[in-house]
Write a protein that holds these residues in place. Structure first.
Motif, PDB file in Angstrom:
ATOM      1  N   ALA A 279       0.850  -1.919   0.108  1.00  0.00           N
ATOM      2  CA  ALA A 279      -0.170  -0.037   0.056  1.00  0.00           C
ATOM      3  C   ALA A 279       0.597   1.106   0.178  1.00  0.00           C
ATOM      4  CB  ALA A 279      -0.932   0.063   1.059  1.00  0.00           C
ATOM      5  N   ILE A 280       1.909   1.264   0.960  1.00  0.00           N
ATOM      6  CA  ILE A 280       2.962   2.360   0.617  1.00  0.00           C
ATOM      7  C   ILE A 280       3.866   2.339  -0.111  1.00  0.00           C
ATOM      8  CG2 ILE A 280       5.147   2.950   1.604  1.00  0.00           C
ATOM      9  CD1 ILE A 280       4.403   2.031   4.715  1.00  0.00           C
ATOM     10  N   GLU A 281       4.305   1.466  -0.692  1.00  0.00           N
ATOM     11  CA  GLU A 281       4.665   1.502  -2.681  1.00  0.00           C
ATOM     12  C   GLU A 281       3.416   2.262  -3.332  1.00  0.00           C
ATOM     13  OE1 GLU A 281       6.859  -1.172  -5.724  1.00  0.00           O
ATOM     14  OE2 GLU A 281       6.675  -1.780  -3.845  1.00  0.00           O
ATOM     15  N   ILE A 282       2.515   1.752  -3.161  1.00  0.00           N
ATOM     16  CA  ILE A 282       1.547   2.162  -4.152  1.00  0.00           C
ATOM     17  C   ILE A 282       1.110   3.907  -4.682  1.00  0.00           C
ATOM     18  CG2 ILE A 282      -0.582   2.239  -5.630  1.00  0.00           C
ATOM     19  CD1 ILE A 282      -1.051  -0.978  -4.135  1.00  0.00           C
ATOM     20  N   CYS A 283       1.172   3.937  -2.333  1.00  0.00           N
ATOM     21  CA  CYS A 283       1.105   5.536  -2.488  1.00  0.00           C
ATOM     22  C   CYS A 283       2.723   6.192  -2.876  1.00  0.00           C
ATOM     23  CB  CYS A 283       1.075   5.885  -1.166  1.00  0.00           C
ATOM     24  SG  CYS A 283       0.351   7.480  -0.822  1.00  0.00           S
ATOM     25  N   ASN A 284       3.237   5.422  -3.101  1.00  0.00           N
ATOM     26  CA  ASN A 284       4.503   6.558  -3.470  1.00  0.00           C
ATOM     27  C   ASN A 284       4.334   6.560  -5.101  1.00  0.00           C
ATOM     28  OD1 ASN A 284       5.466   6.881  -1.071  1.00  0.00           O
ATOM     29  ND2 ASN A 284       6.445   5.277  -1.373  1.00  0.00           N
ATOM     30  N   THR A 285       3.804   5.296  -5.483  1.00  0.00           N
ATOM     31  CA  THR A 285       4.142   5.840  -7.426  1.00  0.00           C
ATOM     32  C   THR A 285       2.981   6.050  -7.852  1.00  0.00           C
ATOM     33  OG1 THR A 285       3.002   3.513  -6.908  1.00  0.00           O
ATOM     34  CG2 THR A 285       5.988   3.476  -6.692  1.00  0.00           C
ATOM     35  N   HIS A 286       1.736   5.544  -7.659  1.00  0.00           N
ATOM     36  CA  HIS A 286       0.677   6.554  -7.852  1.00  0.00           C
ATOM     37  C   HIS A 286       0.526   7.872  -8.320  1.00  0.00           C
ATOM     38  CE1 HIS A 286      -3.736   5.856  -9.627  1.00  0.00           C
ATOM     39  NE2 HIS A 286      -3.568   7.115  -8.632  1.00  0.00           N
ATOM     40  N   GLN A 287       0.662   8.088 -10.189  1.00  0.00           N
ATOM     41  CA  GLN A 287       0.669   9.570  -9.678  1.00  0.00           C
ATOM     42  C   GLN A 287      -1.095  10.187  -9.817  1.00  0.00           C
ATOM     43  OE1 GLN A 287       3.682  10.749 -10.949  1.00  0.00           O
ATOM     44  NE2 GLN A 287       4.641   8.953 -10.664  1.00  0.00           N
ATOM     45  N   GLY A 288      -1.801   9.785  -9.840  1.00  0.00           N
ATOM     46  CA  GLY A 288      -3.085  10.378  -9.792  1.00  0.00           C
ATOM     47  C   GLY A 288      -3.452  10.779  -7.931  1.00  0.00           C
ATOM     48  N   PRO A 289      -5.007  10.616  -8.218  1.00  0.00           N
ATOM     49  CA  PRO A 289      -5.511  11.760  -6.830  1.00  0.00           C
ATOM     50  C   PRO A 289      -5.338  10.066  -6.215  1.00  0.00           C
ATOM     51  CG  PRO A 289      -6.691  12.259  -8.490  1.00  0.00           C
ATOM     52  CD  PRO A 289      -5.721  11.431  -9.339  1.00  0.00           C
TER      53      PRO A 289
END
Length: 760
Positions: A675-685
């Protein structure tokens, strides 16, 4: 002419003589001896003169009309004098009688006054000679006193003592206040009182005196009180000297008594009940603690066998005594039961030993009985509490795992129902699957309620309002054969509770009451304020003292025995027929009450009905405003991005699929690291984090803290099969947090997500 003149003269003489006689009588009546004697003498002389002049010297009185006229006048005057004296006689007699009565009264009054003066003189002599200090006090001021008072307190004259305040006569203000308190009690009861007090003389020295005080009678004409003080200083001094002397010889005597009296002193001061028996089991001695505990004193049972062994304990007790007598080995910690004088049964711990006489022969038994009734009660409550806690932990764990499974079953049944035609056999089958799953979910909610693992949506509200809103529903629930009565105290305070859970308590108790009254009966629900004090909490150690609001549910049904009462809150325990009920109703009630920091008690007797009393902590906070709710069946949609973090794959896939059907974009993570990795890499809101509370690596609360530090606008919805203290405390959700209980259906998920995203 001569004859007429003779008649007139004779009559006049007769009247004058009669008047003279009457005058003599009036001497005795009036007491005026000289006056009436002169009048009588004058009348007699007048009568004699007329007789002599008329009969002896007739030539001097010619027979003519003039002489006749004169004699007639003399006759008339004589007649008037006679009649006048005759008329005033009763008047003088009345005056005489009045004078005699007055003289008698005067003599009697003089005698009475003389007796009174004599009595007063005697009383004055007695008071003056009395060694007791006697004082008339009015308004706390001395108004009169006798010489003994002056001598006793050292006053030189009566004038010096009069006007003094009585409070100044005492050795201290504390002593005065003590006597004043006794006086007020005496005034209330209307009886004199006597006490010993310490007084102060004029020269500052002190003495002991016996004080007797009484109020003057209301009909005496005087106000205030009379006090009498007798100096007992010598007697007190003699008593003190006697006490010192006695103490001296008592100490010598006590020292000479040896170990036996030392043991007796120890027995007398023991907080435990002590009995000394002879070898035949007859009581020889009991201490005060025995009397306080069991009710018998030594005079009642000396030389007798104490009748306090129940039949159920007799055989074991006799066997223990026999072994003690035979081998002499002391016994201790023997737990049994004993009756008290008034019939109560006490749990006791018995210790016994054999004692010997001076020759070394067995002489009897020393038995110590400790009351352990309260300890046994507390131990039983502790065991029951520990058992309930263990069952709750087990139930909570099972509910957690089971809720994950039910979430998938209910969720996919909802999704499948959306994909299939609304008409057809498949929809009916899916409906049955959903109903069965929701029934299973209801069981898990009851388990969570019992284990206190559910989340409470607490609000400040009124129990009167909750119960009043349920009245129509309850009438339908219990049936027409049962009368429902609500007695709601308008002064009942506010409570901070989850209204839905309180409704659950009331319904469960009402259903139980209904089942206990199969034919007919009456169900009563009442509310009131209550205060559980320290004394109550000592008996129920799990309860905190303080103000509560109580509601009671009472029925007049079958009732329960004591054995049933000890188990009624256990999950799956039921007295109903097989297949009727789950046995979780009262367990659920117990869990909800405990999670609200409340207390529940039950009173029941077979054939006389049952009363459950629920105590919830009272709050002074104001009532909360009503909460806005969604319309039933509504399923709001959206297009925001939701990050779903769930370690159970089936639940994670279900949540993502359901959200996508509702129009949301989803991101999926099996653990906090991803979840933390997704939050760091996801470009959108990322608008919302939907996360399980219990996760590997870190809990959901810490995960949100980590993600929100990077994305401040991120919102969160926690889901879980049961709660831990990560987001709740005592079952109450932390302020500002959102939580959804597993299992949930598509409608619940849609409304909750939309509610959070729309919140400012």
């Amino acid at each position: 002419m001569q004859e007429a003149l003779d008649v007139v003269v004779g009559s006049a003489v007769f009247l004058q003589a009669g008047a003279a006689l009457l005058s003599l009588r009036l001497i005795r009546v009036t007491g005026k001896q000289m006056a009436w004697l002169l009048i009588s003498t004058a009348l007699i002389l007048m009568a004699g003169r007329r007789l002599i002049s008329f009969y002896w010297f007739p030539a001097e009185r010619p027979l003519d009309m003039a002489n006749l006229s004169n004699e007639l006048i003399a006759f008339a005057v004589s007649l008037l004098m006679f009649l006048g004296i005759l008329a005033i006689r009763p008047l003088f007699e009345s005056i005489r009688d009045s004078r005699e009565r007055l003289q008698q009264e005067v003599r009697e009054r003089e005698l009475a006054e003389g007796a009174l003066r004599k009595s007063e003189q005697m009383l004055r002599t007695i008071l003056s000679a009395s060694p007791t200090a006697i004082t008339h006090v009015q308004g706390g001021i001395v108004r009169w006193t006798n010489p003994a008072m002056l001598r006793m307190f050292g006053y030189r004259s009566e004038a010096e003592c009069l006007g003094q305040r009585t409070r100044d006569f005492y050795s201290s203000q504390e002593e005065y206040k003590r006597v004043l308190a006794l006086f007020k009690t005496s005034v209330t009861s209307g009886t004199p009182f006597e006490t010993q007090a310490r007084f102060r003389r004029q020269d500052g020295s002190f003495f002991h005196g016996v004080l007797l005080v009484g109020l003057l009678p209301k009909n005496s004409g005087n106000k205030g009180l009379i006090s009498a003080i007798m100096d007992v200083s010598e007697r007190v001094r003699a008593q003190e000297e006697l006490w010192v002397s006695e103490q001296k010889y008592r100490n010598l005597y006590e020292e000479s008594k040896g170990q036996r009296e030392l043991y007796r002193s120890l027995l007398d001061s023991s907080p435990d009940a002590v009995v000394i028996y002879d070898m035949e089991g007859r009581a020889q001695y009991v201490n005060d603690s025995f009397t306080r505990l069991f009710g018998w004193n030594l005079n009642e049972i000396a030389g007798e066998r104490i009748p306090f062994v129940p039949d159920s304990e007799r055989e074991v007790s006799l066997a223990t005594i026999q072994r003690l007598i035979q081998d002499g080995i002391p016994r201790s910690g023997f737990e049994t039961k004993r009756y008290t004088k008034d019939g109560r049964v006490l749990e006791v711990s018995v210790s016994a030993s054999r004692y010997h006489d001076h020759a070394g022969a067995p002489a009897g038994m020393l038995v110590v009985l400790s009351d352990i009734t309260q300890r046994k009660l507390l131990e039983e409550q502790l065991r029951q509490s520990a058992k309930m806690e263990a069952i709750g932990q087990l139930a909570g764990g099972l509910a957690h795992d089971f809720n994950n499974i039910l979430t998938a079953v209910i969720g996919y049944a909802n999704l499948l129902s959306n994909d299939l035609p609304q008409e057809g056999p498949c929809q009916e089958r899916l409906l049955q699957i959903t109903r069965a799953s929701e029934k299973a979910a209801g069981l898990t909610r009851q388990l969570l309620a019992f284990s206190r693992k559910q989340v409470l949506d607490v609000r400040v509200t009124s129990l009167n309002g909750i119960i009043g809103d349920m009245e129509k529903l309850l009438k339908r629930l219990i049936g027409e054969h049962i009368e429902l009565e609500t007695v709601l105290d308008t002064a009942a305070g506010m409570v901070q509770v989850d209204p839905v859970q309180i409704q659950q308590i009331v319904m469960n108790l009402a259903v139980n009451a209904r089942d206990a009254m199969p034919d007919r009966g009456k169900l009563t629900i009442e509310t009131s304020n209550a205060f559980l004090d320290d004394a109550y909490c000592r008996i129920h150690p799990e309860v905190r003292p303080g103000p509560y609001v109580m509601f009671a549910v009472s029925d007049d049904g079958q009732g329960m025995d004591s054995r049933t009462l000890t188990r009624i809150f256990e999950p799956f325990f039921t007295t109903k027929e097989k297949g009727v009920g789950t046995g979780l109703g009262l367990a659920t009630v117990y869990g909800i009450v405990k999670q609200h920091q409340g207390h529940i008690s039950v009173y029941s007797e077979l054939g006389r009905g049952t009363t459950f009393k629920v105590y919830l902590p009272r709050t002074e906070a104001l009532k909360d405003a009503p909460v806005q709710t969604w319309k039933p069946g509504s399923r709001p949609r959206g297009n925001e991005t939701v990050l779903v973090v769930e370690d159970e794959e089936i639940v994670r896939k279900l949540a993502c699929e359901a959200l996508e059907i509702l129009g949301y974009r989803t991101l999926s993570a099996p653990d906090p690291g991803v979840a933390i990795e997704i939050c760091n890499t996801h470009q959108g809101p990322i608008d919302l984090l939907l996360t399980d509370v219990v996760l590997p690596q870190m809990d959901g609360r810490r995960l949100f803290d980590a993600l929100s530090s990077q994305r401040p606008d991120l919102k969160v919805l926690y889901v879980s099969g049961y709660t831990e203290n990560f987001i709740v405390h005592h079952g109450v959700l932390d302020k500002g947090l959102h939580f959804m209980q597993k299992p949930f259906n598509l409608n619940d998920l849609a409304r909750k997500v939309r509610e959070i995203l729309d919140a400012h």
